[in-house]
Design a protein around this motif. Structure first.
Motif, short mmCIF file in Angstrom:
data_model
loop_
_atom_site.label_atom_id
_atom_site.label_comp_id
_atom_site.label_asym_id
_atom_site.label_seq_id
_atom_site.Cartn_x
_atom_site.Cartn_y
_atom_site.Cartn_z
N ASP A 16 -11.64 -31.01 -19.64
CA ASP A 16 -10.71 -31.54 -20.41
C ASP A 16 -10.08 -30.38 -21.21
OD1 ASP A 16 -9.45 -34.24 -21.55
OD2 ASP A 16 -10.15 -32.64 -23.30
N THR A 19 -7.81 -28.04 -18.98
CA THR A 19 -6.84 -28.89 -18.38
C THR A 19 -7.26 -28.50 -16.92
OG1 THR A 19 -5.42 -28.22 -19.98
CG2 THR A 19 -4.44 -29.22 -18.18
N PRO A 21 -7.86 -31.24 -14.14
CA PRO A 21 -7.85 -32.74 -13.85
C PRO A 21 -8.78 -32.81 -12.58
CG PRO A 21 -5.80 -31.65 -13.25
CD PRO A 21 -6.39 -30.71 -13.98
#
Length: 92
Positions: A16, A19, A21
């Motif tokens: 998270d 970034t 995903p």
């Protein structure tokens, strides 16, 4: 991918933060697969903090479907308010 319970939480937070995903989805899936009455409140907190909707839905479903066991093994007073409201409404 069989990830240790605590490691999946750490990987999720790192994914998270940076970034990532795809890695975040893998870690979230591992947390869902290892969801229990004992860790459901902690996972609900993680779901709320990181806006992990799949994990949130899984925690709500587990609580609704196993309410007696969850009451016996978890402190529902620590359940995030938003998730508690959805449990009370019976939403999945």
């Amino acid at each position: 991918m069989g990830m240790d319970d605590k490691i999946s939480q750490e990987v999720f937070a790192v994914a998270d933060r940076f970034t990532l995903p795809d890695l975040k989805k893998i870690a979230e899936r591992c947390m869902i697969e290892n969801l229990t009455a004992e860790n459901v409140v902690e996972r609900a907190e993680i779901a709320e903090i990181f806006e992990a909707l799949s994990l949130e839905r899984a925690t709500i479903k587990l609580i609704i479907n196993n309410i007696d066991e969850v009451f016996a093994k978890s402190d529902l007073r620590k359940l995030p308010d938003g998730i508690l409201l959805k449990v009370c409404k019976g939403r999945k």
